[in-house]
Design a protein around this motif. Structure first.
Motif, mmCIF file in Angstrom:
data_model
loop_
_atom_site.group_PDB
_atom_site.id
_atom_site.type_symbol
_atom_site.label_atom_id
_atom_site.label_comp_id
_atom_site.label_asym_id
_atom_site.label_seq_id
_atom_site.Cartn_x
_atom_site.Cartn_y
_atom_site.Cartn_z
ATOM 1 N N LEU A 173 0.834 -1.198 0.000
ATOM 2 C CA LEU A 173 0.000 0.000 0.000
ATOM 3 C C LEU A 173 0.872 1.253 0.000
ATOM 4 O O LEU A 173 0.652 2.177 -0.793
ATOM 5 C CB LEU A 173 -0.906 -0.031 1.236
ATOM 6 C CG LEU A 173 -2.076 0.913 1.309
ATOM 7 C CD1 LEU A 173 -3.011 0.743 0.130
ATOM 8 C CD2 LEU A 173 -2.828 0.674 2.617
ATOM 9 N N ILE A 174 1.885 1.274 0.849
ATOM 10 C CA ILE A 174 2.810 2.412 0.909
ATOM 11 C C ILE A 174 3.524 2.580 -0.431
ATOM 12 O O ILE A 174 3.660 3.700 -0.936
ATOM 13 C CB ILE A 174 3.799 2.222 2.077
ATOM 14 C CG1 ILE A 174 3.050 2.404 3.400
ATOM 15 C CG2 ILE A 174 4.989 3.178 1.968
ATOM 16 C CD1 ILE A 174 3.762 1.869 4.617
ATOM 17 N N GLU A 175 3.950 1.483 -1.022
ATOM 18 C CA GLU A 175 4.630 1.533 -2.322
ATOM 19 C C GLU A 175 3.722 2.118 -3.403
ATOM 20 O O GLU A 175 4.122 3.004 -4.162
ATOM 21 C CB GLU A 175 5.057 0.115 -2.703
ATOM 22 C CG GLU A 175 5.840 -0.001 -3.985
ATOM 23 C CD GLU A 175 6.231 -1.444 -4.269
ATOM 24 O OE1 GLU A 175 6.088 -1.851 -5.446
ATOM 25 O OE2 GLU A 175 6.652 -2.161 -3.343
ATOM 26 N N GLU A 176 2.477 1.652 -3.469
ATOM 27 C CA GLU A 176 1.549 2.121 -4.506
ATOM 28 C C GLU A 176 1.155 3.582 -4.289
ATOM 29 O O GLU A 176 1.064 4.346 -5.248
ATOM 30 C CB GLU A 176 0.301 1.232 -4.545
ATOM 31 C CG GLU A 176 0.569 -0.179 -5.016
ATOM 32 C CD GLU A 176 1.133 -0.258 -6.413
ATOM 33 O OE1 GLU A 176 0.534 0.308 -7.356
ATOM 34 O OE2 GLU A 176 2.195 -0.896 -6.577
ATOM 35 N N ILE A 177 0.941 3.981 -3.052
ATOM 36 C CA ILE A 177 0.598 5.386 -2.778
ATOM 37 C C ILE A 177 1.786 6.274 -3.096
ATOM 38 O O ILE A 177 1.620 7.365 -3.646
ATOM 39 C CB ILE A 177 0.113 5.559 -1.324
ATOM 40 C CG1 ILE A 177 -1.199 4.806 -1.126
ATOM 41 C CG2 ILE A 177 -0.051 7.041 -0.984
ATOM 42 C CD1 ILE A 177 -1.649 4.694 0.326
ATOM 43 N N GLY A 178 2.979 5.805 -2.802
ATOM 44 C CA GLY A 178 4.189 6.561 -3.131
ATOM 45 C C GLY A 178 4.348 6.787 -4.624
ATOM 46 O O GLY A 178 4.845 7.821 -5.058
ATOM 47 N N GLU A 179 3.901 5.811 -5.425
ATOM 48 C CA GLU A 179 3.975 5.951 -6.889
ATOM 49 C C GLU A 179 2.924 6.912 -7.419
ATOM 50 O O GLU A 179 3.091 7.489 -8.476
ATOM 51 C CB GLU A 179 3.793 4.590 -7.556
ATOM 52 C CG GLU A 179 4.968 3.662 -7.376
ATOM 53 C CD GLU A 179 4.757 2.307 -8.017
ATOM 54 O OE1 GLU A 179 3.783 2.131 -8.782
ATOM 55 O OE2 GLU A 179 5.570 1.409 -7.741
ATOM 56 N N GLY A 180 1.813 7.049 -6.712
ATOM 57 C CA GLY A 180 0.759 7.983 -7.135
ATOM 58 C C GLY A 180 -0.223 7.373 -8.106
ATOM 59 O O GLY A 180 -0.513 6.184 -8.048
ATOM 60 N N LYS A 181 -0.729 8.185 -9.007
ATOM 61 C CA LYS A 181 -1.743 7.740 -9.962
ATOM 62 C C LYS A 181 -1.191 6.668 -10.892
ATOM 63 O O LYS A 181 -0.019 6.652 -11.212
ATOM 64 C CB LYS A 181 -2.283 8.914 -10.775
ATOM 65 C CG LYS A 181 -3.099 9.871 -9.951
ATOM 66 C CD LYS A 181 -3.755 10.909 -10.821
ATOM 67 C CE LYS A 181 -4.613 11.818 -9.975
ATOM 68 N NZ LYS A 181 -5.402 12.725 -10.782
ATOM 69 N N HIS A 182 -2.084 5.799 -11.338
ATOM 70 C CA HIS A 182 -1.720 4.706 -12.230
ATOM 71 C C HIS A 182 -2.407 4.895 -13.570
ATOM 72 O O HIS A 182 -3.515 5.401 -13.638
ATOM 73 C CB HIS A 182 -2.122 3.366 -11.587
ATOM 74 C CG HIS A 182 -1.324 3.110 -10.344
ATOM 75 N ND1 HIS A 182 -0.167 2.388 -10.348
ATOM 76 C CD2 HIS A 182 -1.481 3.541 -9.067
ATOM 77 C CE1 HIS A 182 0.329 2.353 -9.122
ATOM 78 N NE2 HIS A 182 -0.436 3.056 -8.335
ATOM 79 N N SER A 183 -1.736 4.488 -14.615
ATOM 80 C CA SER A 183 -2.235 4.764 -15.952
ATOM 81 C C SER A 183 -3.392 3.869 -16.369
ATOM 82 O O SER A 183 -4.200 4.263 -17.192
ATOM 83 C CB SER A 183 -1.105 4.633 -16.979
ATOM 84 O OG SER A 183 -0.575 3.326 -16.946
ATOM 85 N N ARG A 184 -3.478 2.660 -15.831
ATOM 86 C CA ARG A 184 -4.543 1.747 -16.254
ATOM 87 C C ARG A 184 -5.900 2.254 -15.806
ATOM 88 O O ARG A 184 -6.062 2.683 -14.666
ATOM 89 C CB ARG A 184 -4.313 0.357 -15.663
ATOM 90 C CG ARG A 184 -5.425 -0.608 -16.050
ATOM 91 C CD ARG A 184 -5.107 -2.012 -15.605
ATOM 92 N NE ARG A 184 -6.220 -2.866 -15.939
ATOM 93 C CZ ARG A 184 -6.679 -3.816 -15.164
ATOM 94 N NH1 ARG A 184 -6.114 -4.069 -14.015
ATOM 95 N NH2 ARG A 184 -7.698 -4.542 -15.545
ATOM 96 N N GLN A 185 -6.853 2.197 -16.680
ATOM 97 C CA GLN A 185 -8.220 2.559 -16.322
ATOM 98 C C GLN A 185 -8.746 1.513 -15.365
ATOM 99 O O GLN A 185 -8.798 0.347 -15.686
ATOM 100 C CB GLN A 185 -9.094 2.643 -17.586
ATOM 101 C CG GLN A 185 -10.538 2.945 -17.313
ATOM 102 C CD GLN A 185 -10.760 4.322 -16.722
ATOM 103 O OE1 GLN A 185 -9.978 5.237 -16.924
ATOM 104 N NE2 GLN A 185 -11.819 4.475 -15.971
ATOM 105 N N HIS A 186 -9.104 1.907 -14.165
ATOM 106 C CA HIS A 186 -9.592 0.978 -13.145
ATOM 107 C C HIS A 186 -11.019 0.526 -13.404
ATOM 108 O O HIS A 186 -11.343 -0.622 -13.253
ATOM 109 C CB HIS A 186 -9.568 1.628 -11.760
ATOM 110 C CG HIS A 186 -8.197 1.799 -11.204
ATOM 111 N ND1 HIS A 186 -7.391 0.754 -10.868
ATOM 112 C CD2 HIS A 186 -7.491 2.900 -10.898
ATOM 113 C CE1 HIS A 186 -6.250 1.205 -10.372
ATOM 114 N NE2 HIS A 186 -6.292 2.511 -10.384
ATOM 115 N N ALA A 187 -11.877 1.451 -13.709
ATOM 116 C CA ALA A 187 -13.313 1.117 -13.763
ATOM 117 C C ALA A 187 -13.731 0.646 -15.132
ATOM 118 O O ALA A 187 -13.121 0.888 -16.113
ATOM 119 C CB ALA A 187 -14.131 2.340 -13.367
#
Length: 187
Positions: A173-187
């Motif tokens: 969770l810390i790693e992903e939040i540190g990276e910020g937004k992700h390019s893949r469309q989630h929804a």
């Protein structure tokens, strides 16, 4: 104390009946890394954990769901427990709040029964996820690929099975939040 998450603001969405450790441990880990963390609940000033076979101690709510916007947060955490996600998955405002994180490609973490909220929010389809074993079929029925691992990451979505997995869950969770937004469309 690391400052990896300085300037990041994280929402933990919960209500009565959350698993104590699945709220308190991620909150402590995120704060240790510099994040500002708000516990958000629908219509309450405090919520109570379910601790084993009875209600646990009350926890203060930082913000009411009715008064916040997903735009104000960098990430969302959904603790498990049985009663908490069951109530949230029936709350349209909680589902809309959750969906907004996916639309904005922001990191989301869900543990134990927390993925029930993701199912009802309509964001589980096509995702690789894990959960408490009893939620496996619900995730499969929602179109997710369920795997039995302590932590699974799918383009900013972090899922784990149970309290025993909290160390791995918090680290990812810390790693992903540190990276910020992700390019893949989630929804």
């Amino acid at each position: 104390m690391s400052q990896k998450l300085n300037g990041k603001k994280v929402a933990i969405l919960a209500t009565d009946g959350f698993e104590e450790s699945e709220l308190s441990e991620p909150r402590a880990a995120l704060e240790r890394f510099g994040a500002t963390v708000h516990v958000i609940a629908p219509g309450k000033d405090s919520i109570r954990a379910w601790a084993g076979s009875d209600w646990g101690k009350p926890h203060d709510v930082d913000e009411r769901l009715e008064e916040v916007k997903a735009d104000d947060y960098d990430a969302l955490v959904l603790p498990g427990g049985l009663f908490n996600p069951d109530a949230l998955r029936q709350n349209e405002q909680a589902l809309a709040f959750t969906r907004q994180f996916f639309v904005a490609h922001k990191p989301v973490g869900a543990i134990c029964h927390g993925p029930w909220v993701l199912i009802n929010a309509g964001v589980a389809k096509g995702r690789r996820m894990t959960s408490y074993p009893s939620v496996e079929q619900d995730l499969r029925n929602a179109g997710a690929e369920w795997v039995n691992r302590e932590v699974v990451v799918d383009s900013g979505l972090v899922t784990s099975r149970k309290p025993d997995d909290l160390e791995a869950f918090c680290a990812k969770l810390i790693e992903e939040i540190g990276e910020g937004k992700h390019s893949r469309q989630h929804a």
